[in-house]
Design a protein around this motif. Structure first.
Motif, PDB file in Angstrom:
ATOM      1  N   HIS A 192       0.868  -1.177   0.000  1.00 37.12           N
ATOM      2  CA  HIS A 192       0.000   0.000   0.000  1.00 37.12           C
ATOM      3  C   HIS A 192       0.905   1.227   0.000  1.00 37.12           C
ATOM      4  O   HIS A 192       1.764   1.353   0.864  1.00 37.12           O
ATOM      5  CB  HIS A 192      -0.909   0.018   1.227  1.00 37.12           C
ATOM      6  N   ILE A 248      -2.516   2.433  -6.021  1.00 36.12           N
ATOM      7  CA  ILE A 248      -2.456   2.704  -4.581  1.00 36.12           C
ATOM      8  C   ILE A 248      -2.102   1.438  -3.810  1.00 36.12           C
ATOM      9  O   ILE A 248      -1.259   1.438  -2.934  1.00 36.12           O
ATOM     10  CB  ILE A 248      -3.816   3.206  -4.042  1.00 36.12           C
ATOM     11  N   VAL A 249      -2.795   0.348  -4.126  1.00 35.73           N
ATOM     12  CA  VAL A 249      -2.669  -0.859  -3.305  1.00 35.73           C
ATOM     13  C   VAL A 249      -2.639  -2.111  -4.181  1.00 35.73           C
ATOM     14  O   VAL A 249      -3.290  -2.158  -5.239  1.00 35.73           O
ATOM     15  CB  VAL A 249      -3.859  -0.940  -2.309  1.00 35.73           C
ATOM     16  N   PHE A 260      -5.258   4.281   7.189  1.00 32.63           N
ATOM     17  CA  PHE A 260      -4.882   5.126   6.043  1.00 32.63           C
ATOM     18  C   PHE A 260      -5.978   6.169   5.886  1.00 32.63           C
ATOM     19  O   PHE A 260      -7.160   5.872   6.149  1.00 32.63           O
ATOM     20  CB  PHE A 260      -4.838   4.316   4.742  1.00 32.63           C
ATOM     21  N   VAL A 309     -11.084   5.213   8.909  1.00 29.33           N
ATOM     22  CA  VAL A 309     -10.012   5.073   7.928  1.00 29.33           C
ATOM     23  C   VAL A 309     -10.574   4.985   6.507  1.00 29.33           C
ATOM     24  O   VAL A 309     -11.716   4.567   6.299  1.00 29.33           O
ATOM     25  CB  VAL A 309      -9.168   3.833   8.270  1.00 29.33           C
ATOM     26  N   THR A 310      -9.762   5.428   5.536  1.00 33.66           N
ATOM     27  CA  THR A 310     -10.256   5.424   4.144  1.00 33.66           C
ATOM     28  C   THR A 310      -9.142   5.014   3.186  1.00 33.66           C
ATOM     29  O   THR A 310      -8.858   5.700   2.204  1.00 33.66           O
ATOM     30  CB  THR A 310     -10.726   6.848   3.751  1.00 33.66           C
ATOM     31  N   GLY A 311      -8.469   3.911   3.499  1.00 33.78           N
ATOM     32  CA  GLY A 311      -7.372   3.474   2.637  1.00 33.78           C
ATOM     33  C   GLY A 311      -7.847   2.587   1.500  1.00 33.78           C
ATOM     34  O   GLY A 311      -9.047   2.457   1.262  1.00 33.78           O
ATOM     35  N   GLY A 312      -6.886   1.954   0.855  1.00 35.27           N
ATOM     36  CA  GLY A 312      -7.184   0.954  -0.162  1.00 35.27           C
ATOM     37  C   GLY A 312      -7.436   1.508  -1.560  1.00 35.27           C
ATOM     38  O   GLY A 312      -7.554   2.704  -1.738  1.00 35.27           O
TER      39      GLY A 312
END
Lengths: 126, 100
Positions: A57, A68-69, A98, B97-100
């Motif tokens: 990531h 991104i990932v 994140f 959270v707001t990843g990915g």
């Protein structure tokens, strides 16, 4: 014996919620983020007879359309790899620390968590 | 005065050093990323610490209101409001959270 490999790549969308996205900044929480990703991978290994997992990531400034990932899973049979890969992504989206900030034509804004992501993760809770 | 006495005793729990970490949008709203806090307020739970932070008013009162969505992690692990804090804990407060 690896009989299947499934991988997912997530990209910076160039349009999000109706606004054109020029670039994105990914923030994380050093220490906790890594710990959470390892915990998610460990849960996948505990739930499915998978052989290996890989999670990459990126953080920092990412231009539109950038990767991104990456989540990749190998297993003997495809159903385990497919399921584990989706599980890892759904948990990553709702648990890994994140945060995305978008630079759009209408200015900068923090991306809000989506109920759809929360619902996707909830599916895995038996 | 029984209640009063109990209350007085609670105020004397040992002071503890906490490392506060604010992340993402909350860091910007609060205007601070990290803060060392000598916490000797009422109670030792995460809920008690948050109540004290709300007393600061401004963005703290608005963003940490019970109905807003925030998360708390102590020493890199997500905890709930009843978690009992200890000296030296790192307490992070952040938006979902707001990843990915």
């Amino acid at each position: 014996m690896v009989g299947a490999s499934v991988s997912f790549v997530g990209y910076v969308r160039d349009v999000n919620d109706g606004a054109e996205v020029g670039a994105m900044f990914l923030e994380h929480y050093p220490g906790m983020t890594e710990r959470e990703l390892h915990a998610i991978a460990a849960q996948a290994h505990a739930r499915w007879p998978i052989i290996d997992t890989l999670i990459i990531h990126r953080v920092g400034e990412l231009p539109a359309l950038a990767q991104i990932v990456l989540v990749a899973v190998t297993s003997a049979h495809r159903s385990d790899a497919f399921a584990a890969c989706e599980f890892i992504m759904d948990y990553l989206k709702t648990r890994a620390p994140f945060w995305k900030r978008e630079r759009t034509t209408q200015g900068e804004r923090w991306v809000d968590a989506r109920d759809s992501d929360t619902a996707a993760a909830a599916r895995w809770q038996t | 005065m029984a209640n009063g006495v109990g209350r007085a005793f609670a105020a004397y729990n040992a002071a503890m050093n906490l490392e506060l970490v604010f992340l993402a949008r909350l860091r910007e709203r609060f205007g601070v990323a990290r803060e060392r806090l000598l916490w000797d307020g009422e109670g030792e739970r995460v809920a008690d610490l948050l109540a004290a932070l709300r007393m600061r008013g401004g963005a703290f009162a608005v963003e940490l209101a019970p109905e807003r969505s925030w998360r708390v992690a102590v020493n890199h692990e997500v905890v709930d409001l009843d978690y009992v804090l200890a000296d030296g804990d790192e307490v992070a407060i952040f938006p979902p959270v707001t990843g990915g």
